[in-house]
Design an enzyme around this catalytic site. Structure first.
Site, PDB file in Angstrom:
ATOM      1  N   CYS A  18      31.052 -32.053  49.802  1.00  0.00           N
ATOM      2  CA  CYS A  18      29.705 -32.506  49.459  1.00  0.00           C
ATOM      3  C   CYS A  18      28.692 -31.563  50.072  1.00  0.00           C
ATOM      4  O   CYS A  18      28.553 -30.443  49.601  1.00  0.00           O
ATOM      5  CB  CYS A  18      29.493 -33.953  49.873  1.00  0.00           C
ATOM      6  SG  CYS A  18      30.146 -34.374  51.494  1.00  0.00           S
ATOM      7  N   SER A  19      27.989 -31.973  51.105  1.00  0.00           N
ATOM      8  CA  SER A  19      26.949 -31.095  51.636  1.00  0.00           C
ATOM      9  C   SER A  19      26.719 -31.343  53.120  1.00  0.00           C
ATOM     10  O   SER A  19      25.597 -31.270  53.592  1.00  0.00           O
ATOM     11  CB  SER A  19      25.653 -31.307  50.867  1.00  0.00           C
ATOM     12  OG  SER A  19      25.292 -32.668  50.909  1.00  0.00           O
ATOM     13  N   CYS A  20      27.787 -31.671  53.870  1.00  0.00           N
ATOM     14  CA  CYS A  20      27.630 -31.922  55.301  1.00  0.00           C
ATOM     15  C   CYS A  20      27.069 -30.669  55.965  1.00  0.00           C
ATOM     16  O   CYS A  20      27.508 -29.556  55.683  1.00  0.00           O
ATOM     17  CB  CYS A  20      28.958 -32.312  55.924  1.00  0.00           C
ATOM     18  SG  CYS A  20      29.612 -33.824  55.187  1.00  0.00           S
ATOM     19  N   CYS A  28      30.534 -26.914  52.997  1.00  0.00           N
ATOM     20  CA  CYS A  28      31.120 -28.245  52.890  1.00  0.00           C
ATOM     21  C   CYS A  28      31.685 -28.307  51.484  1.00  0.00           C
ATOM     22  O   CYS A  28      30.937 -28.405  50.520  1.00  0.00           O
ATOM     23  CB  CYS A  28      30.086 -29.350  53.109  1.00  0.00           C
ATOM     24  SG  CYS A  28      30.839 -30.970  52.846  1.00  0.00           S
TER      25      CYS A  28
HETATM   26 FE    FE Z   1      29.790 -32.985  53.049  1.00  0.00          FE
END
Ligand code: FE
Length: 191
Positions: free
Chosen positions: A95-97, A92
């Site tokens: 961000c951190s999906c 991602c």
């Molecule tokens: Fe994300």
């Protein structure tokens, strides 16, 4: 950080915004029910059942939903299949999906800036850092997750597992193999 979280939690429950019991239930679910074993079961089933594999590749959210033991992931889960010609890897960049319901909480490196920026620019270099080397001819495809779309890598079934049960196969499926930064375990190799 721990103190800040605790302070925030007590303020929110004092003001009645938050039910501590609900919070405990969520934490417990992530500690005991939600984790990479969910994804491992999905992969093992895809390896054993060609109809399920096809359904997973057609519409992973729907296919995973039919198993009952896992909740839906975001709005849209996409399964991407590794083949000798193509290796898939998930990041991602924003961000951190991450497909939490399939894989549990994301590893620290998944959220770290170096992985997020290098995965796209230099996927082969990132894979080398993970100890993964692929033939030069193998194309590496990087998938960028979003809040709506999460990806699950369907790794290649390890050789030497003919006739194995889904439970046995699931033991070989590592978290990283479902992110594309690792391979499944080799049958018979020390774990
Ligand atoms: Fe994300």
């Amino acid at each position: 950080m721990e103190l800040r979280v605790r302070a925030l939690e007590s303020i929110l429950s004092e003001k009645g915004y938050l039910d501590p019991a609900a919070l405990d239930a969520i934490v417990q679910a992530y500690e005991t029910k939600i984790g990479p074993h969910n994804g491992a079961r999905v992969v093992a089933k895809a390896w054993s059942d060609p109809a399920f594999r096809q359904a997973l590749l057609d519409d992973a959210s729907k296919a995973v939903g039919t198993l009952g033991h896992v909740s839906r992931v975001g709005d849209h889960l996409v399964a991407v299949e590794n083949t000798p010609d193509r290796h898939n890897m998930v990041v991602c960049t924003l961000c951190s999906c991450y497909p939490w319901e399939m894989l549990g909480l994301p590893p620290v490196w998944y959220k770290a800036a170096p992985y997020r920026s290098r995965a796209v620019k230099d996927p082969r270099g990132v894979l080398a850092d993970f100890g993964v080397s692929l033939p030069k001819e193998t194309e590496i495809r990087v998938w960028d997750s979003t809040a709506e779309t999460r990806f699950l890598v369907l790794p290649m079934r390890p050789a030497g597992t003919e006739g194995w049960s889904e439970e046995q196969l699931a033991e070989l499926v590592t978290r990283d193999s479902m992110i594309g930064t690792g391979f499944p375990k080799t049958p018979g190799a020390p774990s």
